[in-house]
Motif scaffolding. Structure first.
Motif, short mmCIF file in Angstrom:
data_model
loop_
_atom_site.label_atom_id
_atom_site.label_comp_id
_atom_site.label_asym_id
_atom_site.label_seq_id
_atom_site.Cartn_x
_atom_site.Cartn_y
_atom_site.Cartn_z
N ASP A 4 -16.17 60.38 68.46
CA ASP A 4 -15.66 59.34 67.57
C ASP A 4 -14.74 58.37 68.33
N GLU A 5 -13.89 58.92 69.18
CA GLU A 5 -12.95 58.09 69.93
C GLU A 5 -13.66 57.17 70.91
N THR A 6 -14.75 57.64 71.50
CA THR A 6 -15.43 56.87 72.55
C THR A 6 -16.69 56.16 72.05
N HIS A 7 -17.16 56.52 70.85
CA HIS A 7 -18.42 56.00 70.29
C HIS A 7 -19.63 56.45 71.12
N ALA A 8 -19.57 57.67 71.64
CA ALA A 8 -20.67 58.23 72.42
C ALA A 8 -21.63 58.98 71.50
N PRO A 9 -22.94 58.93 71.76
CA PRO A 9 -23.88 59.76 71.02
C PRO A 9 -23.67 61.24 71.37
N LEU A 10 -23.74 62.11 70.36
CA LEU A 10 -23.44 63.53 70.54
C LEU A 10 -24.59 64.39 70.03
N HIS A 11 -24.97 65.37 70.83
CA HIS A 11 -25.91 66.39 70.39
C HIS A 11 -25.26 67.75 70.61
N VAL A 12 -25.12 68.53 69.54
CA VAL A 12 -24.50 69.85 69.59
C VAL A 12 -25.60 70.88 69.83
N VAL A 13 -25.56 71.57 70.97
CA VAL A 13 -26.61 72.53 71.28
C VAL A 13 -26.39 73.81 70.49
N HIS A 14 -27.47 74.53 70.27
CA HIS A 14 -27.52 75.83 69.57
C HIS A 14 -26.36 76.05 68.57
N ILE A 15 -26.40 75.32 67.47
CA ILE A 15 -25.34 75.41 66.47
C ILE A 15 -25.15 76.83 65.97
N ASN A 16 -26.24 77.60 65.84
CA ASN A 16 -26.13 78.97 65.34
C ASN A 16 -25.33 79.84 66.30
N SER A 17 -25.49 79.63 67.59
CA SER A 17 -24.78 80.44 68.58
C SER A 17 -23.29 80.11 68.62
N SER A 18 -22.94 78.85 68.42
CA SER A 18 -21.53 78.45 68.47
C SER A 18 -20.82 78.66 67.14
N ALA A 19 -21.56 78.62 66.05
CA ALA A 19 -20.94 78.70 64.71
C ALA A 19 -20.85 80.11 64.18
N LEU A 20 -21.84 80.95 64.46
CA LEU A 20 -21.90 82.32 63.93
C LEU A 20 -21.70 82.30 62.41
N GLY A 21 -20.68 83.00 61.90
CA GLY A 21 -20.46 83.07 60.46
C GLY A 21 -20.02 81.77 59.82
N GLU A 22 -19.65 80.79 60.64
CA GLU A 22 -19.23 79.48 60.12
C GLU A 22 -20.37 78.46 60.12
N THR A 23 -21.60 78.93 60.30
CA THR A 23 -22.75 78.03 60.41
C THR A 23 -22.86 77.07 59.22
N THR A 32 -23.85 88.90 68.67
CA THR A 32 -22.69 88.51 67.86
C THR A 32 -23.06 87.82 66.55
N ASN A 33 -24.34 87.51 66.34
CA ASN A 33 -24.71 86.74 65.15
C ASN A 33 -25.41 87.63 64.14
N THR A 34 -25.78 87.05 62.99
CA THR A 34 -26.49 87.77 61.94
C THR A 34 -27.73 86.98 61.55
N GLU A 35 -28.73 87.68 61.03
CA GLU A 35 -29.96 87.01 60.63
C GLU A 35 -29.74 85.96 59.53
N PRO A 36 -28.89 86.20 58.52
CA PRO A 36 -28.68 85.14 57.52
C PRO A 36 -28.12 83.85 58.11
N MET A 37 -27.24 83.95 59.11
CA MET A 37 -26.69 82.74 59.72
C MET A 37 -27.75 82.03 60.57
N VAL A 38 -28.59 82.82 61.23
CA VAL A 38 -29.68 82.21 61.99
C VAL A 38 -30.62 81.47 61.05
N ALA A 39 -30.96 82.11 59.93
CA ALA A 39 -31.86 81.48 58.95
C ALA A 39 -31.25 80.19 58.41
#
Length: 480
Positions: free
Chosen positions: A238-257, A336-343
């Protein structure tokens, strides 16, 4: 008898239309294509085409899609099979002939290493200039550039100063300079992995994002875990106006997906250029010596260390074995993850499918060989949690569109249309399924019948064709 002029005009128009139609039919009949794919159920997420068609290929491109009979010098019988654009994997580590072979068996026609990347873009492409089995591309990687500038001794990931020493202002300037040079050498994008470079200050990360904004190049980021990690990346973009792609959201988010997917949805709703991806496995894999493992597990209890699996033996680790395998080094499975969060991640309309393929010295993660077949078999056919067209869109059009602004050639991929690259995956929707496991990660999937790269078959009847290398480089514009 006098004939009205409007009647004459209509008669002449009909005769002209008949002549054009006849000539078109004759042209279709007279053209012999390099290859024809006959009778397949063609599914193109770009146009919405979802019907039985014949496809003619010429010079590595799609020349015709038609209901008419068309002749070819070579014929692929696709009756009863789905004909889709070739799968595009935005996140695949390894990038060797071995991993390209594994990925092609899973329907991948374009494999891109956009997280870890390389420190020398020109050299990376030169190493593959003789051709590979599938299309290939790489990012200029902050991790790798930082390792070079900080003289880190790690083979794959930083293990010393590249991870744990703050860069001086001069070193930050050198990192930013090398990243911009890599973009100008044709890198697909800029890669970054914040957990692997914990000593990188916000000033350093801002310098990377400013290069991304200046060159209009997406930053593919392995964020720090959880909501705070996503907020950090969104704030930098947001500060730089750069395009952003967040890789493997399920791996980084886990229960907070679900929460973090909501954050990305809100950012997009406010006009921010942010996208993400997911892979269909509840365990990850990385190098045991990396900061992301050592910083979390070096002082962990035996119960927490049991989240880690040593792939060659399948054993879960304890204090003694963690220390022993750290000295040896190599990839580690992280449960470290769960199937419901992956789904939740896989079925979200926000996510592309990307494997995070990982293969090193004869071992790796089953996602290297099974990601795309698993989505098609388990989430589409078995669970009915995705439509087939939506799954294909996530594997083809979405990743192509993420890169189009930076890499115009991607406008010819991820689609089945006249003029598109003849990158095509043909599969049996009733049979397709993954077979690889954490103990046997190299088992190929079932049901991926034919894979065509630039008009050349690399998979036939589910088996790899040996001795072919039709893959071409995928890269951004090169500026001298």
């Amino acid at each position: 008898m006098r004939i009205r002029r409007d009647v004459v005009a209509r008669i002449l128009g009909l005769l002209t239309l008949l002549e054009v139609t006849t000539l078109s039919a004759q042209q279709t009949t007279n053209t012999i294509y390099d290859r024809v794919i006959l009778g397949g159920h063609v599914m193109d997420p770009a146009s919405g085409l979802d019907a039985v068609r014949n496809i003619g290929l010429d010079d590595g491109r799609i020349a015709i899609i038609t209901t008419d009979a068309i002749p070819g010098r070579d014929t692929v019988d696709a009756r009863g099979l789905v004909v889709a654009p070739g799968f595009i994997d935005l996140h695949a580590h390894g990038q060797t002939p071995e991993t390209y072979r594994f990925e092609s068996l899973d329907g991948v026609t374009t494999s891109l290493e956009l997280e870890l990347g390389t420190a020398d873009v020109a050299a990376w492409y030169r190493e593959r200039s003789a051709g590979e089995r599938i299309n290939y591309g790489v990012s200029i990687g902050h991790i790798k550039v930082r390792m070079a500038v900080m003289h880190d001794s790690g083979a794959v990931m930083p293990v010393g100063d590249g991870a744990y020493r703050a860069a001086s202002p001069a070193q930050i300037g050198e990192i930013a300079h090398r990243i911009e040079a890599g973009v100008n050498e044709g890198a697909v994008d800029i890669g970054a992995g914040f957990p692997y470079t914990p000593a990188a200050t916000r000033d350093e990360l801002l310098a990377v994002f400013r290069v991304a904004a200046k060159t209009k190049t997406p930053v593919h980021v392995h964020i720090r875990p959880g909501v705070a990690g996503l907020k950090e990346a969104l704030d930098l973009a947001d500060e730089t106006h750069a395009p952003l792609h967040v890789v493997h959201i399920n791996s980084s988010a886990l229960g907070e997906t679900p929460v973090m997917l909501g954050m990305i949805r809100d950012a997009r709703a406010h006009g921010r250029d942010v996208t993400t991806e997911a892979y269909p496995y509840a365990a990850g894999m990385t190098e045991i010596k990396s900061a992301t493992i050592q910083d979390v597990y070096r002082s962990a209890s035996d119960s927490q260390l049991a989240e880690l699996e040593w792939p060659p033996t399948g054993e879960r680790l304890n204090r003694e074995s963690f220390a022993r395998y750290t000295r040896i080094g190599g990839p580690i499975v992280v449960h470290t993850n769960t199937e419901p969060m992956v789904a939740a991640a896989i079925t979200s309309p926000l996510t592309a499918i990307a494997s995070d393929a990982y293969w090193q010295n004869g071992t790796g993660h089953p996602r290297t060989t099974g990601t795309f077949a698993k989505v098609l078999g388990r989430y589409v056919r078995d669970a009915h949690s995705l439509s087939l067209m939506d799954a294909i869109r996530k594997m083809t059009l979405m990743p192509a569109q993420r890169l189009e602004a930076r890499v115009p050639a991607m406008r010819r991929k991820g689609r089945l249309e006249v003029g598109a690259d003849a990158d095509i995956t043909i599969f049996d929707a009733g049979r397709v399924i993954d077979r690889s496991t954490y103990r046997e990660p190299s088992l190929p999937p079932l049901g991926i019948q034919q894979v065509i790269v630039n008009g050349v078959s690399v998979i036939v009847n589910g088996q790899a064709v040996e001795g072919v290398a039709p893959g071409k480089p995928v890269r951004g514009a090169i500026h001298e």
